[in-house]
Write an enzyme that holds these catalytic residues in place. Sequence first.
Site, mmCIF file in Angstrom:
data_model
loop_
_atom_site.group_PDB
_atom_site.id
_atom_site.type_symbol
_atom_site.label_atom_id
_atom_site.label_comp_id
_atom_site.label_asym_id
_atom_site.label_seq_id
_atom_site.Cartn_x
_atom_site.Cartn_y
_atom_site.Cartn_z
ATOM 1 N N SER A 73 0.817 -1.219 0.000
ATOM 2 C CA SER A 73 0.000 0.000 0.000
ATOM 3 C C SER A 73 0.849 1.266 0.000
ATOM 4 O O SER A 73 0.374 2.326 -0.399
ATOM 5 C CB SER A 73 -0.949 0.019 1.204
ATOM 6 O OG SER A 73 -1.922 -0.977 1.059
ATOM 7 N N THR A 126 -1.541 4.172 3.231
ATOM 8 C CA THR A 126 -2.263 4.876 2.160
ATOM 9 C C THR A 126 -2.460 6.365 2.458
ATOM 10 O O THR A 126 -2.056 7.211 1.652
ATOM 11 C CB THR A 126 -3.604 4.183 1.848
ATOM 12 O OG1 THR A 126 -3.359 2.796 1.643
ATOM 13 C CG2 THR A 126 -4.269 4.780 0.623
ATOM 14 N N GLU A 247 -10.439 6.523 2.579
ATOM 15 C CA GLU A 247 -10.004 5.131 2.390
ATOM 16 C C GLU A 247 -10.866 4.147 3.185
ATOM 17 O O GLU A 247 -11.063 4.329 4.391
ATOM 18 C CB GLU A 247 -8.541 4.937 2.813
ATOM 19 C CG GLU A 247 -8.060 3.516 2.483
ATOM 20 C CD GLU A 247 -6.730 3.159 3.127
ATOM 21 O OE1 GLU A 247 -5.987 2.387 2.522
ATOM 22 O OE2 GLU A 247 -6.441 3.633 4.247
ATOM 23 N N ASP A 252 -8.849 -4.423 2.815
ATOM 24 C CA ASP A 252 -7.588 -5.163 2.621
ATOM 25 C C ASP A 252 -7.352 -6.183 3.736
ATOM 26 O O ASP A 252 -6.923 -7.309 3.482
ATOM 27 C CB ASP A 252 -6.452 -4.131 2.593
ATOM 28 C CG ASP A 252 -5.074 -4.769 2.560
ATOM 29 O OD1 ASP A 252 -4.784 -5.506 1.614
ATOM 30 O OD2 ASP A 252 -4.280 -4.511 3.497
ATOM 31 N N HIS A 256 -6.662 -10.174 3.549
ATOM 32 C CA HIS A 256 -5.508 -10.890 4.131
ATOM 33 C C HIS A 256 -5.975 -12.052 5.008
ATOM 34 O O HIS A 256 -5.358 -13.109 5.015
ATOM 35 C CB HIS A 256 -4.664 -9.938 4.986
ATOM 36 C CG HIS A 256 -3.768 -9.034 4.202
ATOM 37 N ND1 HIS A 256 -2.656 -9.489 3.530
ATOM 38 C CD2 HIS A 256 -3.814 -7.696 3.977
ATOM 39 C CE1 HIS A 256 -2.055 -8.463 2.928
ATOM 40 N NE2 HIS A 256 -2.747 -7.366 3.179
ATOM 41 N N ASP A 294 -5.638 0.386 -4.461
ATOM 42 C CA ASP A 294 -4.181 0.387 -4.631
ATOM 43 C C ASP A 294 -3.673 -0.964 -5.148
ATOM 44 O O ASP A 294 -2.584 -1.063 -5.681
ATOM 45 C CB ASP A 294 -3.482 0.773 -3.324
ATOM 46 C CG ASP A 294 -4.045 0.046 -2.107
ATOM 47 O OD1 ASP A 294 -5.005 -0.738 -2.261
ATOM 48 O OD2 ASP A 294 -3.515 0.246 -1.014
ATOM 49 N N HIS A 295 -4.497 -2.025 -4.959
ATOM 50 C CA HIS A 295 -4.160 -3.393 -5.404
ATOM 51 C C HIS A 295 -5.307 -4.298 -5.007
ATOM 52 O O HIS A 295 -6.210 -3.872 -4.279
ATOM 53 C CB HIS A 295 -2.867 -3.880 -4.731
ATOM 54 C CG HIS A 295 -2.927 -3.756 -3.239
ATOM 55 N ND1 HIS A 295 -3.664 -4.610 -2.445
ATOM 56 C CD2 HIS A 295 -2.391 -2.836 -2.391
ATOM 57 C CE1 HIS A 295 -3.553 -4.234 -1.189
ATOM 58 N NE2 HIS A 295 -2.799 -3.152 -1.120
HETATM 59 ZN ZN LIG Z 1 -2.536 -5.374 2.466
#
Ligand SMILES: [Zn+2]
Length: 361
Positions: A73, A126, A247, A252, A256, A294-295
């Site tokens: 990030s 971020t 954000e 995220d 994970h 961001d991904h």
């Molecule tokens: Zn992550």
Amino acid sequence: MKNLKLHIIFFLLFSTIVYTSEKPKNIIIMIGDGMGINYVSTNVISDPNSPFRKFKFIGLSNTSSLDKLITDSGAGGTAIATGYRTRNGYISVDTLGNNLKSIFDYAEELNKSTGVVVTSSVTHATPATFIANVNDRKKETEIAKQFYDEPLEVVIGGGLKFFTPKSIGGAREDEIDLTKKLVTNGYSVFTDINSLMTNTVSNKFYALLDSAALNPTLERKYFLPELIQKAIEQLSKNKNGFVLMIEGSQIDWAGHDNNSAALLAETNEFSNAVNYVLEFAKNDGKTLVLVTADHETGGMSINGGTLSGENLDLRFTSKGHTAEMVGVFAYGPSAENFSGVYNNYFIGRNLIWLLKPSVVF
Ligand SMILES: [Zn+2]
């Protein structure tokens, strides 16, 4: 002859007006951390009124960092905030350690207000990429110090401990109490949701609502749209406009953990935030809204469920990030600039060019 010349002049004027796209007064960048197209799909499948159905200008972003196929990030945020790729773990510095200017820096030069609303610590990777410059995302007390040095108008999220001394339960070994220094500099500092929501004072402010991250959405009593409302209320006071970064930080983390229920809940909270922001932008008419990630996290796929999106069976191929492209959803003035397939740093460059077309990358 004279008439013909006039016609030509009018035609040229008219065509310039028609074909020069309007520049936004305000920019709202919304980042769902880890929110791949697969995550967006869960929302579109299960909600006929999904905000993602409302966008007409859509792009796909290749999220790699400078030296790795799969970004973190820090590098992912840096590309969006500054228009440059960097190494994983870096926060808006290049490989030589030079500071990279973020869209917030350009906005502040134009006397626009800047702010962040996140569900992680405000000093997390971020949001940090928009405000700080460090070569290690883990240096959150240093990042907090750099927040203090920036003329931010609104900061909402967690991470109080990075602003307060160790002796009173914080994380600052230098024993500096940044919250006190912020108050001296004219900020209001709120440390609980009630004092933020009942605040009517028109000060710039920090709302550091938890020691580290905010609770996950499934355990929290207040949600992103309320926080965004408070942010926009303050930022809108500036007649020069504002740049706001929002954000959905914990999307995220659910990825994970390969935690389907948390993933759907965090994505849903973020979608509600997108709906809220789109409504503001529609009424305002001068705000560009950009929703991206961001991904991707977890290499998730939707392997089953009902036609209307109930009982979605989510499977994961990874506990980390992946190199899947992510969506870029744009609404408002200059939204058409974000259509296409491109590398992540193009988002940052395009945003900065909207504020300052002469910047050379
Ligand atoms: Zn992550």
